[in-house]
Design an enzyme around this catalytic site. Sequence first.
Site, mmCIF file in Angstrom:
data_model
loop_
_atom_site.group_PDB
_atom_site.id
_atom_site.type_symbol
_atom_site.label_atom_id
_atom_site.label_comp_id
_atom_site.label_asym_id
_atom_site.label_seq_id
_atom_site.Cartn_x
_atom_site.Cartn_y
_atom_site.Cartn_z
ATOM 1 N N MET A 59 0.804 -1.222 0.000
ATOM 2 C CA MET A 59 0.000 0.000 0.000
ATOM 3 C C MET A 59 0.839 1.275 0.000
ATOM 4 O O MET A 59 0.322 2.379 0.170
ATOM 5 C CB MET A 59 -0.956 0.007 1.207
ATOM 6 C CG MET A 59 -1.897 -1.182 1.264
ATOM 7 S SD MET A 59 -2.941 -1.325 -0.221
ATOM 8 C CE MET A 59 -3.303 -3.097 -0.174
ATOM 9 N N CYS A 60 2.154 1.149 -0.171
ATOM 10 C CA CYS A 60 3.038 2.318 -0.217
ATOM 11 C C CYS A 60 2.955 3.031 -1.558
ATOM 12 O O CYS A 60 2.945 2.390 -2.599
ATOM 13 C CB CYS A 60 4.496 1.859 -0.053
ATOM 14 S SG CYS A 60 5.100 2.041 1.608
ATOM 15 N N HIS A 61 2.957 4.348 -1.503
ATOM 16 C CA HIS A 61 3.006 5.143 -2.727
ATOM 17 C C HIS A 61 4.416 5.104 -3.318
ATOM 18 O O HIS A 61 5.404 5.051 -2.585
ATOM 19 C CB HIS A 61 2.628 6.596 -2.429
ATOM 20 C CG HIS A 61 1.205 6.749 -2.036
ATOM 21 N ND1 HIS A 61 0.763 6.502 -0.751
ATOM 22 C CD2 HIS A 61 0.097 7.096 -2.743
ATOM 23 C CE1 HIS A 61 -0.544 6.700 -0.687
ATOM 24 N NE2 HIS A 61 -0.976 7.060 -1.871
ATOM 25 N N MET A 102 8.246 4.375 5.521
ATOM 26 C CA MET A 102 8.405 2.987 5.093
ATOM 27 C C MET A 102 9.703 2.785 4.317
ATOM 28 O O MET A 102 10.335 1.735 4.407
ATOM 29 C CB MET A 102 7.205 2.536 4.246
ATOM 30 C CG MET A 102 5.891 2.457 5.011
ATOM 31 S SD MET A 102 6.001 1.660 6.651
ATOM 32 C CE MET A 102 6.630 0.041 6.224
ATOM 33 N N GLU A 103 10.114 3.822 3.585
ATOM 34 C CA GLU A 103 11.378 3.736 2.851
ATOM 35 C C GLU A 103 12.546 3.613 3.825
ATOM 36 O O GLU A 103 13.477 2.824 3.598
ATOM 37 C CB GLU A 103 11.549 4.973 1.958
ATOM 38 C CG GLU A 103 10.720 4.957 0.686
ATOM 39 C CD GLU A 103 9.225 5.190 0.929
ATOM 40 O OE1 GLU A 103 8.854 5.628 2.046
ATOM 41 O OE2 GLU A 103 8.420 4.945 0.010
ATOM 42 N N ASP A 145 23.006 -12.151 5.707
ATOM 43 C CA ASP A 145 23.379 -13.024 4.594
ATOM 44 C C ASP A 145 24.890 -13.116 4.430
ATOM 45 O O ASP A 145 25.431 -14.198 4.176
ATOM 46 C CB ASP A 145 22.754 -12.483 3.299
ATOM 47 C CG ASP A 145 23.081 -13.342 2.096
ATOM 48 O OD1 ASP A 145 22.952 -14.577 2.196
ATOM 49 O OD2 ASP A 145 23.465 -12.791 1.048
#
Lengths: 167, 167, 167, 167, 167, 167
Positions: free
Chosen positions: D74-76, D114-115, D129
């Site tokens: 749902m992120c733009h 969110m970024e 990793d």
Amino acid sequence: MEFSHIDKDGKAKMVNVGGKADTKRTAVAYGKVTMRKETLNAIINDEIPKGDVFTVAKVAGIMAAKNTSSIIPMCHNIFLTGVDINFESKIEKEKGIVEIFARVNTIGKTGAEMEALTAVSVAALTLYDMCKSVDKMITIENIYLMEKFGGKSGHWRREDESLHNNS
Amino acid sequence: MEFSHIDKDGKAKMVNVGGKADTKRTAVAYGKVTMRKETLNAIINDEIPKGDVFTVAKVAGIMAAKNTSSIIPMCHNIFLTGVDINFESKIEKEKGIVEIFARVNTIGKTGAEMEALTAVSVAALTLYDMCKSVDKMITIENIYLMEKFGGKSGHWRREDESLHNNS
Amino acid sequence: MEFSHIDKDGKAKMVNVGGKADTKRTAVAYGKVTMRKETLNAIINDEIPKGDVFTVAKVAGIMAAKNTSSIIPMCHNIFLTGVDINFESKIEKEKGIVEIFARVNTIGKTGAEMEALTAVSVAALTLYDMCKSVDKMITIENIYLMEKFGGKSGHWRREDESLHNNS
Amino acid sequence: MEFSHIDKDGKAKMVNVGGKADTKRTAVAYGKVTMRKETLNAIINDEIPKGDVFTVAKVAGIMAAKNTSSIIPMCHNIFLTGVDINFESKIEKEKGIVEIFARVNTIGKTGAEMEALTAVSVAALTLYDMCKSVDKMITIENIYLMEKFGGKSGHWRREDESLHNNS
Amino acid sequence: MEFSHIDKDGKAKMVNVGGKADTKRTAVAYGKVTMRKETLNAIINDEIPKGDVFTVAKVAGIMAAKNTSSIIPMCHNIFLTGVDINFESKIEKEKGIVEIFARVNTIGKTGAEMEALTAVSVAALTLYDMCKSVDKMITIENIYLMEKFGGKSGHWRREDESLHNNS
Amino acid sequence: MEFSHIDKDGKAKMVNVGGKADTKRTAVAYGKVTMRKETLNAIINDEIPKGDVFTVAKVAGIMAAKNTSSIIPMCHNIFLTGVDINFESKIEKEKGIVEIFARVNTIGKTGAEMEALTAVSVAALTLYDMCKSVDKMITIENIYLMEKFGGKSGHWRREDESLHNNS
């Protein structure tokens, strides 16, 4: 007849929209998926919690709308201010029918028609994928642009809209 | 009725195919795009070099086939051994019609139905995008699986195939 | 001490696994998200249909698992035979807690640890995104590998597993 | 309680931000990775040129920040004007600790929380990793938003920030 | 003269490799980047920690190798068992020169030539990007396939290899 | 000497361009591909419909231009207002030569140099891929920035442009 995506020599290009003004634009696309009525009943009745299949399809459609310029070669990468996808389902003439409506908003130099159409197509493909193990006859029908707002051409609405009211 | 993509609680999952054997599999999908006959004529006659619009649509469809597992949430990422897309065009009942056939081959544990259907859908969307500046009434119709080979269920062919012979 | 991802000169590389055998492998990763108890209640009680937020997070996690090799630089692109993500929620010490379990299966030359960890991380980030408008204090905690099967090292299970039973 | 990502029927949607003003916005996210102290020492001492593992993790985090709208449903998709990621490492209570700070700048209608959180998460997964062949007990802990500037809500800073000063 | 990527009607297709055997295959590609000698000195001397620019370029090249089938339309999506990229730099005829060597391993039905060439190209573009603020005259030169092993045609090595020993 | 992509400690970062003004910017990049003259003749003569190989390469280049920020680690994701790619071919000194010109337009805070260079590189790689089955000696040569407009530094044109007029 002038194709904006094709240059004078008939070669494909990505149109330069640098001279266009930034305006609010909205595009609404429509799609219909038909299936066996048992398939639709299984999705919407109590055994299968309503909404889950549709939620997966909605998420897929929204993500595809944002990704349209990576999927459709000549599409501009644009900032989408909002995406909404809705489903309506019914049994008609012994077939299960799911209608998909995608509304995409943007502010920019090009419209969001392809984003809305891609959202509908991918939502439809996802419904297909979620149900194909029980129904090989699912068909995606009648994907088209219903309505658009904004830009130089302003408001436009498809005239034969009855198409999406009858199966 | 058992949906392979939905678990006992009705929640979406990505099916475990680890127990399936590797076999050669082929899926063939079909799609139809209708437009004004003037639009089709402009594409196929001499002003616009034949093949260019179709080549862009074919490239888009092939790339989408390879990218299907990033577009359709529950699809496995599979190795495609080959993808081919063909177009047939005709004027019928005063409308321009483009039929799209996508054949996808794989060797693996799951079929390539979604890859073939995604290839057809994206090729159709690309045709739409290339021509939308001259024709807002383009409609994508009747996308479905025509035929599949390989896997446990073997050969399957859609019975009402007449669908894709008539507009 | 020998890092498989770092060559003799200390430079990063993508390890050559061409000499390893193909085996069935499974990785299970765990993650915990804490939030205000009101936030969790709003997600799971009747106003907000249970499952929708979790379904979006699950879809995001599954898609990320398949996309891991595009996100983590030195990860091999592998064929995933199955991905499943589950959520468990509880109120504990006045906080809302969502535990995330991702199980990823593959058949190949490398394990699916990073795929399982990426699935958990992205499912957690999606929960965060879905709820951040009502709760800025959401925290993603304790993401780690719980268990793995297959490959040369065989079965392994994290000993201090109590970590994921207590907040 | 109003969730901006969930509509009246509790269905997920991508919020329409078309009415919001363009402002400069910054988000700072924090994450902590714990490992055996030998693992951290191997990374930062002379045998393994300092910075290489961190550089790979930084590149992964920056690329993920730009790709956030493809990962989080749902992120733009927004234009990032800058991304910076820093690492601080220390030995504490016999454990190796790497703290990750991601600062993301944007000018637009939505913030970059969110970024920044995705950048931290992917940088942490990449550290995991790069080191997992020598340490299976690596744990990603305490990812959260530290601070944000800009937008309607203005400056905000997490109060219990002591969290990221102590392990 | 028969092009495997072009069918009888001269239309592009993605070749069907389903009948080929799985073999170990390796491809080695070469590329050269020239720049002002001051630019190269700034990269490799003490002010700018050696390796950082090269590490970013290496990560970009490795990620691109894995992503080749999404970038090059007719490339098959294949499983890479290993990717390694090395840089050699020198001052020659008053110019700074960076030579890039990418070795890609796979086990499958098609070779990894395009993956090796894409890795070199993207590593070169990244060097360009990292340094373009101080040097607009950077040039990417002489990207080609050096050597390949495996597959029906076996070992092949470019004869005029002197190309990559002299500027 | 100041590298905008490298911070004071020599670590990579993604430059903050938030303080720059939005201006129209254009970048033009050049690339040259050499091959056996028979290969070029086969592409351009009647057996192989002219344009098809070039169309596939053009589509690949345009899609790569839009995707540049996902390929080149420190590149900003920018809105491209237009992309055009042209090919010129000739036989010279017994070799077939294809010259590639990519022009990319944007309105924003950073230029489109990397987008133009990436478009040329991927178009060149695609030509290579389409023809590699008949010609292993194809070489990609001399990729560089020809010209740029807009931004603080204004118009710039590479002086030794004769490079791209002679093989």
